[in-house]
Scaffold this motif. Structure first.
Motif, PDB file in Angstrom:
ATOM      1  N   ARG A  61      -1.049   9.459  -0.793  1.00  0.00           N
ATOM      2  CA  ARG A  61      -0.871   8.551  -1.935  1.00  0.00           C
ATOM      3  C   ARG A  61      -0.817   7.085  -1.518  1.00  0.00           C
ATOM      4  O   ARG A  61      -0.617   6.206  -2.355  1.00  0.00           O
ATOM      5  CB  ARG A  61       0.397   8.931  -2.716  1.00  0.00           C
ATOM      6  N   ALA A  63       0.832  -1.209   0.000  1.00  0.00           N
ATOM      7  CA  ALA A  63       0.000   0.000   0.000  1.00  0.00           C
ATOM      8  C   ALA A  63       0.866   1.260   0.000  1.00  0.00           C
ATOM      9  O   ALA A  63       0.442   2.310  -0.461  1.00  0.00           O
ATOM     10  CB  ALA A  63      -0.923  -0.004   1.221  1.00  0.00           C
ATOM     11  N   GLN A 123      -7.335   1.169  -0.297  1.00  0.00           N
ATOM     12  CA  GLN A 123      -8.000  -0.121  -0.511  1.00  0.00           C
ATOM     13  C   GLN A 123      -7.120  -1.272  -0.023  1.00  0.00           C
ATOM     14  O   GLN A 123      -7.595  -2.200   0.623  1.00  0.00           O
ATOM     15  CB  GLN A 123      -8.281  -0.305  -1.997  1.00  0.00           C
ATOM     16  N   ASP A 153      -2.285   3.533  -0.692  1.00  0.00           N
ATOM     17  CA  ASP A 153      -3.430   2.843  -1.293  1.00  0.00           C
ATOM     18  C   ASP A 153      -4.386   2.380  -0.195  1.00  0.00           C
ATOM     19  O   ASP A 153      -4.159   1.364   0.468  1.00  0.00           O
ATOM     20  CB  ASP A 153      -2.915   1.646  -2.110  1.00  0.00           C
TER      21      ASP A 153
END
Lengths: 120, 420
Positions: B266, B244, B270, B268
């Motif tokens: 920035r 991530a 998800q 991730d």
């Protein structure tokens, strides 16, 4: 497959001799181990060797006469002390069998047999 | 389907097909070679005739036929056709292409292959190479590039390993001592992950996202194949938290950006959510282990919206647990950082100075440099960064440490403190 288990142990660690106290306790587990190999159909052959003080080495160099010298092939911390030749399904089984050997400390090199003239 | 897509498919399916064929023919090398043949054929045929409706089944069938061809050629060459004739005839109706896509059926074979690659009678480098090649579907070229080994050396290593597997009778089987073997598998997966997350020497960049992705893919497979091994889940969570953040870990020059300077917008989210879910699942089994603790630490970082939000006291406690579990002095370096963040550089230095056996470990020196700098011991900091610089293997880290040596000089001139 057939595997050779090469037993390397520190031979300065004395095992009790026949008739000495503690011999039964020492030998019992070995007898049981051998019987287990026989009963399991793994036994091909095996032997323990006298210490390296009894060893004689023949060294051959191409083009020169053989030299016969006192002592083992290699001076090492652990000495080649005996072997088992066993029959096992695969390396995992051979490793498992080697691990059951009643040795307190040492190394067991396991090598697949390439060719044995007297193999049935 | 272009070559890239076929390569992608190869990665995802070749391991399974190799596992099935190795089991069927009892010959790993034959299975591997035949699958490579089939993939070459796919690259030729698919762009022309179109993608088959069931690509894995196609691969299996073609690879199996290639294997039979190879056996037939070998047999006729050696005039042993009669002995192995039963292997050479594909019985009608035995194609069962569905079994290739049926996980429950393939699972066992795949696990056997994965465990075979990590067999203790192979050395660690060989285990890693074999796993990437046979299960991960990477080419020899790619593996050689990832580990900065000449391709010929790596190819030789794989050939030798396959020969030992055959000649020493290393079995494709689920071992009785599964837990021990899973530990070796975890080590191998972790090595692959680490090489992706912080390359030991790969060219210009400190990271290898492709290798990290491969580690995640392999670990996901392992999770599926070993549902009772909670630590595999723990490792997967560690990897997902790392993935991530991977894009913010280096700048445009490929230099490392430390956690507190990374652009968290920035990250991730998800992947972080997925990592949290995997970690929660692992922890619910109530069987803690080192990878789960590492994942909990990564979770503290991953879920902190800003660097200042980080709960360093909790992280220091987790590192103490990890240290107790692993007995690794390296963990003490990380604990020192957490303790310093929670209680100040002096407390961190105490932890560092108490750790033993880390004289040759660059991170011990680098961390000591940071903490000494924070304590305004400029001379000590400079000396530590220089020692670290000499010991660091990764070019990005070497550049980072060069900068820190320069930073010490700036800090010294700017500082109202006397150098101690």
């Amino acid at each position: 497959m057939e595997y050779m288990i090469l037993i390397n142990i520190d031979e300065t660690v004395q095992a009790p001799e026949y008739g000495e106290p503690g011999f039964e306790e020492f030998m019992g587990p070995w007898m049981a181990y051998n019987q287990k190999l026989i009963d399991g159909g793994h036994w091909v052959s095996g032997a323990s060797l006298q210490p390296t003080t009894t060893a004689t080495t023949v060294r051959r160099t191409a083009g020169t006469p053989d030299a016969v010298v006192d002592g083992p092939y290699l001076e090492t911390k652990e000495q080649f002390g005996g072997y088992y030749l066993i029959s096992a399904e695969n390396l995992d089984e051979a490793i498992e069998l080697a691990k059951q050997m009643p040795v307190l400390a040492g190394s067991f090199e396991i090598r697949p047999v390439a060719f044995r003239p007297d193999a049935r | 389907m272009g070559e890239v897509a076929i390569v992608q498919l190869a990665r995802e399916e070749s391991g399974r097909v190799i596992a099935l064929l190795a089991h069927r023919f009892g010959d790993l090398d034959l299975a591997d070679e035949s699958v490579q043949d089939a993939l070459l054929e796919a690259v030729e045929v698919w762009p022309v005739r179109g993608i088959p409706s069931n690509p894995p089944a196609w691969l299996y069938t073609v690879a199996r036929n290639k294997a039979i061809d190879r056996l037939r050629r070998a047999a006729s060459a050696k005039r042993r056709l009669r002995e192995s004739a039963h292997e050479l005839v594909a019985e009608p109706g035995e194609e069962e292409p569905d079994m290739v896509v049926e996980h429950s059926y393939v699972g066992d074979e795949q696990l056997r292959l994965l465990l075979l690659c990590c067999h203790p009678s192979l050395d660690r480098n060989t285990q890693v190479a074999l796993t990437l090649r046979l299960v991960g579907g990477l080419t020899t070229t790619e593996i050689a590039a990832a580990f900065l080994v000449p391709e010929a050396t790596l190819a030789q290593r794989i050939v030798r390993a396959k020969r030992k597997i055959r000649d020493a009778g290393i079995p494709l089987s689920i071992p009785a001592n599964l837990d021990e073997r899973v530990d070796a598998l975890l080590d191998v997966l972790y090595l692959i992950f680490n090489e992706g997350y912080l390359s030991r020497g790969a060219g210009d960049s400190a990271i290898r996202p492709d290798l990290l992705e491969c580690a995640v893919r392999l670990t996901e497979q392992a999770v599926e194949l070993l549902p009772n091994s909670v630590e595999v889940l723990g490792l997967l969570a560690v990897e997902l938290f790392a993935q991530a953040r991977i894009d913010t870990r280096v700048d445009r020059e490929g230099d490392l950006i430390l956690l507190d300077r990374q652009d968290r917008t920035r990250w991730d989210l998800q992947l972080i959510a997925e990592a949290n879910r995997v970690l929660a699942l692992a922890l619910s089994a109530m069987r803690p282990g080192p990878f789960q603790v590492q994942a909990m630490i990564a979770a503290h970082h991953g879920n902190a919206r800003t660097s200042a939000d980080t709960d360093w006291a909790a992280i220091a406690t987790l590192y103490a647990q990890l240290s107790a579990m692993t007995g690794s002095p390296v963990v003490e370096v990380n604990r020192a950082v957490a303790v310093a963040m929670a209680e100040g550089p002096g407390a961190g230095l105490d932890v560092l100075n108490a750790a033993r056996g880390l004289d040759d470990y660059y991170l011990w020196h680098a961390t000591r440099g940071e903490l000494l700098l924070q304590s305004f011991d400029f001379g000590g900091a400079r000396e530590s960064f220089r020692r670290a610089r000499r010991l660091a293997a990764n070019p990005a880290e070497q550049r980072h440490l060069d900068r820190r040596v320069a930073d010490v000089a700036h800090a010294e001139t700017d500082s109202p403190h006397e150098s101690r």
